[in-house]
Design a protein around this motif. Structure first.
Motif, PDB file in Angstrom:
ATOM      1  N   GLU A   6      13.059  -7.601  -0.865  1.00 36.62           N
ATOM      2  CA  GLU A   6      11.888  -8.420  -0.606  1.00 36.62           C
ATOM      3  C   GLU A   6      11.726  -8.745   0.877  1.00 36.62           C
ATOM      4  O   GLU A   6      10.607  -8.839   1.380  1.00 36.62           O
ATOM      5  N   GLY A  11       5.836  -4.928   2.031  1.00 35.10           N
ATOM      6  CA  GLY A  11       4.942  -5.955   1.520  1.00 35.10           C
ATOM      7  C   GLY A  11       3.773  -5.417   0.728  1.00 35.10           C
ATOM      8  O   GLY A  11       2.796  -6.130   0.492  1.00 35.10           O
ATOM      9  N   CYS A  13       3.709  -4.424  -2.521  1.00 33.26           N
ATOM     10  CA  CYS A  13       3.641  -5.023  -3.857  1.00 33.26           C
ATOM     11  C   CYS A  13       3.180  -6.476  -3.796  1.00 33.26           C
ATOM     12  O   CYS A  13       2.418  -6.921  -4.648  1.00 33.26           O
ATOM     13  N   SER A  14       3.614  -7.210  -2.800  1.00 34.56           N
ATOM     14  CA  SER A  14       3.178  -8.602  -2.700  1.00 34.56           C
ATOM     15  C   SER A  14       1.704  -8.688  -2.324  1.00 34.56           C
ATOM     16  O   SER A  14       0.993  -9.572  -2.800  1.00 34.56           O
ATOM     17  N   ALA A  15       1.205  -7.773  -1.511  1.00 39.93           N
ATOM     18  CA  ALA A  15      -0.219  -7.769  -1.164  1.00 39.93           C
ATOM     19  C   ALA A  15      -1.071  -7.432  -2.383  1.00 39.93           C
ATOM     20  O   ALA A  15      -2.120  -8.053  -2.610  1.00 39.93           O
ATOM     21  N   GLY A  17      -0.155  -7.962  -5.471  1.00 37.34           N
ATOM     22  CA  GLY A  17      -0.026  -9.117  -6.351  1.00 37.34           C
ATOM     23  C   GLY A  17      -0.941 -10.265  -5.951  1.00 37.34           C
ATOM     24  O   GLY A  17      -1.525 -10.930  -6.801  1.00 37.34           O
ATOM     25  N   GLU A  18      -1.073 -10.505  -4.659  1.00 32.27           N
ATOM     26  CA  GLU A  18      -1.961 -11.571  -4.186  1.00 32.27           C
ATOM     27  C   GLU A  18      -3.421 -11.264  -4.497  1.00 32.27           C
ATOM     28  O   GLU A  18      -4.174 -12.135  -4.899  1.00 32.27           O
ATOM     29  N   LYS A  19      -3.823 -10.001  -4.311  1.00 30.28           N
ATOM     30  CA  LYS A  19      -5.212  -9.637  -4.560  1.00 30.28           C
ATOM     31  C   LYS A  19      -5.555  -9.654  -6.039  1.00 30.28           C
ATOM     32  O   LYS A  19      -6.666 -10.001  -6.412  1.00 30.28           O
ATOM     33  N   GLY A  21      -3.723 -11.338  -8.434  1.00 34.45           N
ATOM     34  CA  GLY A  21      -3.273 -12.560  -9.088  1.00 34.45           C
ATOM     35  C   GLY A  21      -2.117 -12.340 -10.048  1.00 34.45           C
ATOM     36  O   GLY A  21      -1.982 -13.049 -11.032  1.00 34.45           O
ATOM     37  N   ALA A  23       2.190 -11.659 -10.409  1.00 33.46           N
ATOM     38  CA  ALA A  23       3.451 -11.889  -9.707  1.00 33.46           C
ATOM     39  C   ALA A  23       3.946 -10.580  -9.108  1.00 33.46           C
ATOM     40  O   ALA A  23       3.929  -9.531  -9.754  1.00 33.46           O
ATOM     41  N   SER A  24       4.393 -10.648  -7.862  1.00 31.71           N
ATOM     42  CA  SER A  24       4.840  -9.430  -7.176  1.00 31.71           C
ATOM     43  C   SER A  24       6.102  -8.859  -7.809  1.00 31.71           C
ATOM     44  O   SER A  24       6.331  -7.651  -7.744  1.00 31.71           O
TER      45      SER A  24
END
Length: 70
Positions: A6, A11, A13-15, A17-19, A21, A23-24
């Motif tokens: 992590e 980043g 997967c986290s981007a 996930g944010e778009k 909604g 969890a990453s």
């Protein structure tokens, strides 16, 4: 191992996930499952997305003008 990945991953997967909604951690889990099933072909997609995110960051922050080099 999870914290290392992590911190040092691009980043992507986290981007995503944010778009979306989501969890990453779930996106990473599904990415790993799909990578094993398709023998690693999603890694190419991951690298393309990571490259795109970096280029987009440089353009938006104005650190480098890509039009200057054409």
């Amino acid at each position: 191992m999870r914290y290392f990945v992590e911190l040092h991953a691009f980043g992507v997967c986290s981007a995503i996930g944010e778009k979306l909604g989501i969890a990453s951690a779930k996106i990473r889990m599904w990415f790993i499952y799909i990578s094993f099933l398709t023998l690693g072909s999603p890694l190419i997609l991951y690298m393309i997305l990571a490259f795109w995110m970096r280029i987009k960051k440089y353009i938006l922050l104005g650190k480098r003008n890509p039009h200057k080099y054409f």
